[in-house]
Design a protein around this motif. Structure first.
Motif, PDB file in Angstrom:
ATOM      1  N   ALA A 218       6.599   7.885  -6.929  1.00 14.31           N
ATOM      2  CA  ALA A 218       7.109   8.991  -7.775  1.00 14.31           C
ATOM      3  C   ALA A 218       5.123   9.429  -8.508  1.00 14.31           C
ATOM      4  O   ALA A 218       5.564  10.878  -8.727  1.00 14.31           O
ATOM      5  CB  ALA A 218       7.880   8.125  -9.177  1.00 14.31           C
ATOM      6  N   GLY A 219       4.473   8.523  -7.662  1.00 10.18           N
ATOM      7  CA  GLY A 219       3.353   9.613  -8.605  1.00 10.18           C
ATOM      8  C   GLY A 219       2.837   8.922  -9.555  1.00 10.18           C
ATOM      9  O   GLY A 219       1.599   9.541 -10.571  1.00 10.18           O
ATOM     10  N   ARG A 220       3.027   7.834 -10.401  1.00 11.56           N
ATOM     11  CA  ARG A 220       3.214   7.858 -11.874  1.00 11.56           C
ATOM     12  C   ARG A 220       1.695   6.837 -11.400  1.00 11.56           C
ATOM     13  O   ARG A 220       1.993   5.334 -10.667  1.00 11.56           O
ATOM     14  CB  ARG A 220       3.780   7.521 -12.620  1.00 11.56           C
ATOM     15  N   ARG A 221       0.324   6.535 -12.738  1.00 13.93           N
ATOM     16  CA  ARG A 221      -0.030   5.072 -11.780  1.00 13.93           C
ATOM     17  C   ARG A 221       0.624   3.803 -13.058  1.00 13.93           C
ATOM     18  O   ARG A 221       1.134   4.661 -14.592  1.00 13.93           O
ATOM     19  CB  ARG A 221      -1.346   6.141 -12.642  1.00 13.93           C
ATOM     20  N   TRP A 222      -0.021   2.998 -12.749  1.00 14.26           N
ATOM     21  CA  TRP A 222       0.152   1.649 -13.406  1.00 14.26           C
ATOM     22  C   TRP A 222      -0.887   1.178 -13.613  1.00 14.26           C
ATOM     23  O   TRP A 222      -1.175   0.910 -12.683  1.00 14.26           O
ATOM     24  CB  TRP A 222       2.064   1.216 -12.822  1.00 14.26           C
ATOM     25  N   TRP A 223      -0.740   0.157 -14.112  1.00 14.68           N
ATOM     26  CA  TRP A 223      -1.860  -1.081 -14.276  1.00 14.68           C
ATOM     27  C   TRP A 223      -1.517  -2.181 -15.114  1.00 14.68           C
ATOM     28  O   TRP A 223      -0.764  -2.785 -15.489  1.00 14.68           O
ATOM     29  CB  TRP A 223      -3.450  -0.634 -14.982  1.00 14.68           C
ATOM     30  N   ARG A 224      -2.006  -2.670 -13.592  1.00 13.84           N
ATOM     31  CA  ARG A 224      -0.974  -4.377 -13.593  1.00 13.84           C
ATOM     32  C   ARG A 224      -1.967  -5.351 -14.411  1.00 13.84           C
ATOM     33  O   ARG A 224      -2.838  -5.042 -14.182  1.00 13.84           O
ATOM     34  CB  ARG A 224      -0.901  -5.242 -12.014  1.00 13.84           C
ATOM     35  N   ARG A 225      -1.125  -5.978 -14.821  1.00  9.67           N
ATOM     36  CA  ARG A 225      -1.895  -7.001 -16.199  1.00  9.67           C
ATOM     37  C   ARG A 225      -2.498  -8.418 -15.029  1.00  9.67           C
ATOM     38  O   ARG A 225      -1.379  -8.401 -14.942  1.00  9.67           O
ATOM     39  CB  ARG A 225      -0.882  -7.697 -17.544  1.00  9.67           C
ATOM     40  N   ARG A 226      -3.104  -8.636 -15.203  1.00  8.91           N
ATOM     41  CA  ARG A 226      -4.115 -10.025 -15.568  1.00  8.91           C
ATOM     42  C   ARG A 226      -3.323 -11.049 -15.188  1.00  8.91           C
ATOM     43  O   ARG A 226      -2.033 -11.427 -16.083  1.00  8.91           O
ATOM     44  CB  ARG A 226      -5.152 -10.076 -16.253  1.00  8.91           C
ATOM     45  N   GLY A 227      -3.393 -11.601 -14.457  1.00  3.11           N
ATOM     46  CA  GLY A 227      -2.656 -13.252 -14.704  1.00  3.11           C
ATOM     47  C   GLY A 227      -1.135 -12.812 -14.577  1.00  3.11           C
ATOM     48  O   GLY A 227       0.117 -13.964 -14.404  1.00  3.11           O
ATOM     49  N   ARG A 228      -0.571 -12.232 -14.029  1.00  6.01           N
ATOM     50  CA  ARG A 228       0.727 -12.052 -13.699  1.00  6.01           C
ATOM     51  C   ARG A 228       1.403 -11.291 -11.988  1.00  6.01           C
ATOM     52  O   ARG A 228       0.523 -11.497 -11.149  1.00  6.01           O
ATOM     53  CB  ARG A 228       1.216  -9.948 -13.440  1.00  6.01           C
TER      54      ARG A 228
ATOM     55  N   ARG B  13       7.946  -0.642 -10.050  1.00  4.45           N
ATOM     56  CA  ARG B  13       5.998  -0.505 -10.005  1.00  4.45           C
ATOM     57  C   ARG B  13       5.712   0.193  -8.615  1.00  4.45           C
ATOM     58  O   ARG B  13       5.285   1.380  -8.395  1.00  4.45           O
ATOM     59  CB  ARG B  13       5.111  -1.469 -10.299  1.00  4.45           C
ATOM     60  N   LEU B  14       7.160  -0.112  -7.444  1.00  2.00           N
ATOM     61  CA  LEU B  14       7.095   0.834  -6.546  1.00  2.00           C
ATOM     62  C   LEU B  14       7.736   1.757  -6.403  1.00  2.00           C
ATOM     63  O   LEU B  14       7.182   3.092  -6.468  1.00  2.00           O
ATOM     64  CB  LEU B  14       7.826  -0.027  -5.500  1.00  2.00           C
ATOM     65  N   GLU B  15       8.870   2.017  -7.286  1.00  2.00           N
ATOM     66  CA  GLU B  15       9.260   3.129  -7.732  1.00  2.00           C
ATOM     67  C   GLU B  15       8.191   4.546  -8.154  1.00  2.00           C
ATOM     68  O   GLU B  15       8.098   5.511  -8.527  1.00  2.00           O
ATOM     69  CB  GLU B  15      10.423   2.995  -8.615  1.00  2.00           C
ATOM     70  N   GLN B  16       7.458   3.879  -9.615  1.00  2.00           N
ATOM     71  CA  GLN B  16       6.621   4.305  -9.929  1.00  2.00           C
ATOM     72  C   GLN B  16       5.241   5.038  -8.589  1.00  2.00           C
ATOM     73  O   GLN B  16       4.733   6.215  -9.647  1.00  2.00           O
ATOM     74  CB  GLN B  16       5.821   3.506 -11.253  1.00  2.00           C
ATOM     75  N   ALA B  17       4.972   4.472  -8.342  1.00  2.00           N
ATOM     76  CA  ALA B  17       3.885   4.462  -7.338  1.00  2.00           C
ATOM     77  C   ALA B  17       3.896   5.745  -6.653  1.00  2.00           C
ATOM     78  O   ALA B  17       3.633   6.524  -5.824  1.00  2.00           O
ATOM     79  CB  ALA B  17       3.711   3.566  -6.567  1.00  2.00           C
TER      80      ALA B  17
ATOM     81  N   LEU C 117       0.409  -1.079   0.030  1.00  2.00           N
ATOM     82  CA  LEU C 117      -0.414   0.035   0.279  1.00  2.00           C
ATOM     83  C   LEU C 117       0.556   0.886  -0.297  1.00  2.00           C
ATOM     84  O   LEU C 117       1.695   1.029   0.487  1.00  2.00           O
ATOM     85  CB  LEU C 117      -0.977  -0.021   1.124  1.00  2.00           C
ATOM     86  N   VAL C 118       0.832   1.871  -0.304  1.00  2.00           N
ATOM     87  CA  VAL C 118       1.209   3.226  -1.065  1.00  2.00           C
ATOM     88  C   VAL C 118       0.291   4.168  -0.690  1.00  2.00           C
ATOM     89  O   VAL C 118      -0.950   4.380  -1.191  1.00  2.00           O
ATOM     90  CB  VAL C 118       2.029   3.618  -2.054  1.00  2.00           C
ATOM     91  N   ASP C 119       0.741   4.928   0.195  1.00  2.70           N
ATOM     92  CA  ASP C 119      -0.548   6.554   1.013  1.00  2.70           C
ATOM     93  C   ASP C 119      -1.648   5.471   1.438  1.00  2.70           C
ATOM     94  O   ASP C 119      -2.466   6.420   0.656  1.00  2.70           O
ATOM     95  CB  ASP C 119      -0.533   7.570  -0.358  1.00  2.70           C
ATOM     96  N   GLY C 120      -1.721   4.329   1.865  1.00  8.37           N
ATOM     97  CA  GLY C 120      -3.012   3.883   1.582  1.00  8.37           C
ATOM     98  C   GLY C 120      -3.657   3.182   0.891  1.00  8.37           C
ATOM     99  O   GLY C 120      -5.019   2.352   0.811  1.00  8.37           O
ATOM    100  N   VAL C 121      -3.102   3.277  -0.366  1.00  5.04           N
ATOM    101  CA  VAL C 121      -3.662   2.264  -1.780  1.00  5.04           C
ATOM    102  C   VAL C 121      -3.076   1.229  -2.237  1.00  5.04           C
ATOM    103  O   VAL C 121      -2.244   1.662  -2.058  1.00  5.04           O
ATOM    104  CB  VAL C 121      -3.663   3.750  -2.962  1.00  5.04           C
ATOM    105  N   GLU C 122      -3.551   0.088  -2.695  1.00  2.00           N
ATOM    106  CA  GLU C 122      -3.060  -0.891  -3.331  1.00  2.00           C
ATOM    107  C   GLU C 122      -2.116  -0.195  -4.275  1.00  2.00           C
ATOM    108  O   GLU C 122      -3.191  -0.236  -5.152  1.00  2.00           O
ATOM    109  CB  GLU C 122      -4.210  -1.873  -3.164  1.00  2.00           C
ATOM    110  N   ARG C 123      -1.005  -0.875  -4.546  1.00  2.00           N
ATOM    111  CA  ARG C 123       0.459  -0.164  -5.537  1.00  2.00           C
ATOM    112  C   ARG C 123      -0.092  -1.836  -6.784  1.00  2.00           C
ATOM    113  O   ARG C 123       0.756  -1.371  -7.587  1.00  2.00           O
ATOM    114  CB  ARG C 123       0.945   0.623  -5.255  1.00  2.00           C
ATOM    115  N   ASP C 124       0.799  -3.260  -5.134  1.00  2.65           N
ATOM    116  CA  ASP C 124       0.764  -4.055  -5.823  1.00  2.65           C
ATOM    117  C   ASP C 124       1.075  -5.627  -4.520  1.00  2.65           C
ATOM    118  O   ASP C 124       0.108  -5.495  -3.659  1.00  2.65           O
ATOM    119  CB  ASP C 124       2.370  -3.935  -6.116  1.00  2.65           C
ATOM    120  N   PHE C 125       0.843  -6.326  -5.841  1.00  2.00           N
ATOM    121  CA  PHE C 125       0.598  -7.751  -4.801  1.00  2.00           C
ATOM    122  C   PHE C 125       1.443  -9.070  -5.102  1.00  2.00           C
ATOM    123  O   PHE C 125       1.930  -9.611  -6.553  1.00  2.00           O
ATOM    124  CB  PHE C 125      -0.644  -7.762  -3.942  1.00  2.00           C
ATOM    125  N   GLY C 126       1.418  -9.441  -4.812  1.00  2.00           N
ATOM    126  CA  GLY C 126       2.262 -11.517  -4.705  1.00  2.00           C
ATOM    127  C   GLY C 126       3.478 -11.188  -4.485  1.00  2.00           C
ATOM    128  O   GLY C 126       4.559 -10.969  -4.252  1.00  2.00           O
TER     129      GLY C 126
END
Length: 91
Positions: free
Chosen positions: A81-91, A75-79, A60-69
């Protein structure tokens, strides 16, 4: 950490090898950026258990789920830095 609210929270569980790997990712990225982080045990909180039991580790970054597994440093660096990312399904 040091009584201030952590910007990054790692939701993990004891005995989880992905959590051990994820902890190192969070430690490295947060440390390099000077960002506070903390870790909570998913099994110690009924609400966290309900939300994240099958997903740990979860970041969680600033209370928002940003990555799992399998946590990814980029991805954590992007989060952070305030950049959005979309995790692909099945990853």
């Amino acid at each position: 950490m040091d009584g201030e609210r952590a910007r990054v929270v790692l939701v993990s569980r004891v005995g989880c090898h992905l959590c051990d790997d994820g902890r190192e990712v969070v430690r490295a990225v947060a440390g390099a950026r000077g960002v506070t982080w903390s870790e909570v045990d998913v099994d110690a909180d009924p609400e966290l258990l309900r939300r994240y039991s099958d997903k740990v580790p979860v970041v969680l970054v600033d209370g928002v789920e940003r990555d799992f597994g399998r946590l990814d440093a980029a991805r954590l660096e992007q989060a952070l830095a305030g950049r959005r990312w979309w995790r692909r399904r099945g990853r």
